[in-house]
Every structure is written in C-alpha cells, then in structure tokens.
Write an enzyme that holds these catalytic residues in place. Structure first.
Site, short mmCIF file in Angstrom:
data_model
loop_
_atom_site.label_atom_id
_atom_site.label_comp_id
_atom_site.label_asym_id
_atom_site.label_seq_id
_atom_site.Cartn_x
_atom_site.Cartn_y
_atom_site.Cartn_z
N ASP A 189 -5.30 -4.43 -10.76
CA ASP A 189 -4.10 -4.64 -9.95
C ASP A 189 -4.02 -3.65 -8.80
O ASP A 189 -3.59 -4.00 -7.69
CB ASP A 189 -2.86 -4.52 -10.83
CG ASP A 189 -2.70 -5.70 -11.77
OD1 ASP A 189 -3.45 -6.68 -11.62
OD2 ASP A 189 -1.81 -5.65 -12.64
N GLY A 190 -4.40 -2.39 -9.04
CA GLY A 190 -4.35 -1.40 -7.98
C GLY A 190 -5.26 -1.75 -6.82
O GLY A 190 -4.89 -1.56 -5.65
N ASN A 225 4.48 -3.95 -4.58
CA ASN A 225 5.10 -3.88 -5.90
C ASN A 225 6.40 -3.08 -5.85
O ASN A 225 7.47 -3.62 -6.07
CB ASN A 225 4.14 -3.23 -6.90
CG ASN A 225 3.59 -4.22 -7.91
OD1 ASN A 225 3.78 -5.43 -7.78
ND2 ASN A 225 2.90 -3.72 -8.92
N ASP A 226 6.28 -1.79 -5.58
CA ASP A 226 7.48 -0.96 -5.63
C ASP A 226 7.28 0.37 -4.92
O ASP A 226 6.16 0.80 -4.64
CB ASP A 226 7.92 -0.71 -7.08
CG ASP A 226 6.80 -0.19 -7.98
OD1 ASP A 226 5.94 0.55 -7.48
OD2 ASP A 226 6.79 -0.52 -9.18
N ASP A 245 15.94 10.19 -13.68
CA ASP A 245 14.56 10.68 -13.70
C ASP A 245 13.72 10.03 -12.61
O ASP A 245 12.78 10.64 -12.09
CB ASP A 245 13.91 10.40 -15.06
CG ASP A 245 14.15 11.52 -16.05
OD1 ASP A 245 14.83 12.50 -15.70
OD2 ASP A 245 13.64 11.44 -17.19
N ALA A 259 16.22 6.23 -16.72
CA ALA A 259 16.90 7.32 -17.44
C ALA A 259 18.02 7.93 -16.60
O ALA A 259 18.01 9.12 -16.31
CB ALA A 259 15.90 8.39 -17.88
#
Length: 251
Positions: free
Chosen positions: A71-72, A140-141, A170, A205
């Site tokens: 995927d990377g 992706n993000d 976090d 978190a």
C-alpha cells in the site's frame, strides 16, 4: 494501454521486486510499450529492458504507472503523479496490500486486461496539505502525532474560516474516504466508501475537546492551529513523517 505507450515502474524501496519487474519488461517488449523506472531502482536491482530516468521524468512523461510493492508503494506512486494524473496499477508484494488491486501471481492477466481495454479506472480524491513553508498531497491521511516527551497534540479546528472546536489528544487524523479504513478507523472513526466525498477528522485517545469523528464536505477548507502553549507534534503524510509543527503553527 496502446502501442507506443510509456509505462513507469515504481518499486518498493527495499523488497526485491526484480522478478516481477522482469516479468513486466518481458510483456512490454512484446507490445511496443517503453518501460521506464527511476535510475536508482534500475541500478539497485540490475534491471534489463527498463530505461532509467529521473523521478521527475517518471512523473511527467508516462501514460501509466505500475507500482510493485504494498500500500505504501501504491500511495507513493499516486502522490508522484498527482499533478498529472494517469492510471496507477497497484501490484501487491508487501505485507498488507489492502489498497492494491492485483496480487503478484495475477500480474500477466492484469497487463493483458489493460491492453485489451477490459480494465476499469477508479478516481480517488486527495487532500492538499499546506504546512509552514511546504505543500504536499495525501491520498490516505494526514496525522498530527504526539512525540513522547513533547506534549499532547493540542490544536484548534477552523472550517471555512470559522472556529469549529478544539482537540487535545494523542493524535489527530485527517482522512480521505479511501483512508477511512486506516488509522482513522483504528481510532474509532467510520468507514466511508471510496466513491463518497468528504473529509474525516478523528482524534485518537482524546483527553478533552471534540472526542468523535467530524465529517466535513470536500470543498470546506479546514485549518488546524496550534496554540502558543502547544507541544511539537510530528506530521505524517500517508504514513511518512513530513516534519514537525510547533506553537503557533498552522496546517
């Protein structure tokens, strides 16, 4: 794919994909298609039948890209041609392969399907990301991640120029629909169809502030501002560290 095409190879930076690269080179040599790859990869794997080129030429001159890796590698190939979009075929030789469409054993069949016009192209949206003195894209993000000893991620979210809310967590994940199944999902965010439009903002978190995913429209510009008392979180783009932010910085 048609005769006279120029196809680029993007290879996993560490795994030995020479067998698959040779397989692609054999196929292209019989279909009047020129195969090119970054010079470093051609020399590293001693590839034959592959023309070494500079990465900029790989991005600017190819009619399509074949990404051999996981995927990377696929995400890296998509970022490479984001300014001049061409079809990218992901072939899985990695550990995950969630995004890649084809397994290594299916490579010949996939190439034949492309040549015969039996393949389909799916468009994917990306995020345009601007930090202090730099700009890039993410498919992706984008993640603001806490660095141990550097304080929590502390940021204020503005949407279309209006203050929306504050986060202290976090990590803070800004994801595309395609990226909704990655870190955002692990942090409790929803799954969106890659065919949908929108941007997800998910805290991981959370200590206080917004503690659920916010889904924004694709045309709503968002800004994250770190207060004067903030720490120095890392910025990850599609899983790769892009740099750090500090107090007063904006993303």
């Amino acid at each position: 794919m048609h005769d006279g095409s120029r196809i680029g190879l993007v290879l996993h930076p560490h795994r030995d994909c020479s067998g698959a690269a040779t397989q692609v080179a054999t196929w292209t040599s019989t279909h009047d298609v020129e195969l090119v790859a970054a010079a470093d990869d051609v020399h590293r794997l001693a590839l034959t039948g592959v023309t070494p080129v500079a990465p900029a030429e790989l991005a600017d001159s190819c009619d399509g890209i074949i990404a051999l890796g996981g995927d990377g590698t696929l995400l890296g190939a998509m970022r490479l041609v984001a300014g001049r979009p061409v079809p990218v075929l992901g072939v899985n030789f990695g550990r995950l392969g969630f995004l890649t469409e084809v397994e290594g054993r299916e490579l010949d069949a996939a190439l034949t399907a492309m040549a015969e016009g039996r393949s389909t192209i799916e468009s994917r949206s990306c995020l345009v990301v601007r930090g202090p003195g730099w700009e890039t894209v993410a498919f992706n993000d984008v993640v603001l991640a806490r660095v141990p000893g550097e304080g929590m991620v502390d940021a204020t979210l503005s949407v279309a120029g209006r203050r929306y809310g504050h986060y202290r967590s976090d990590a803070l994940i800004i994801a595309t629909p395609m990226g909704s199944t990655a870190y955002s999902f692990a942090a409790g965010g929803p799954v969106m169809s890659p065919g949908a439009e929108g941007v997800l903002v998910t805290p991981s978190a959370p200590l206080n502030g917004i503690d659920r995913t916010v889904v924004l429209g694709p045309q709503e510009p968002l800004k994250l501002t770190l207060p004067a008392t903030a720490g120095r979180p890392a910025v990850e783009v599609d899983g790769l560290v892009r740099g750090r932010l500090g107090p007063g910085d904006e993303l």
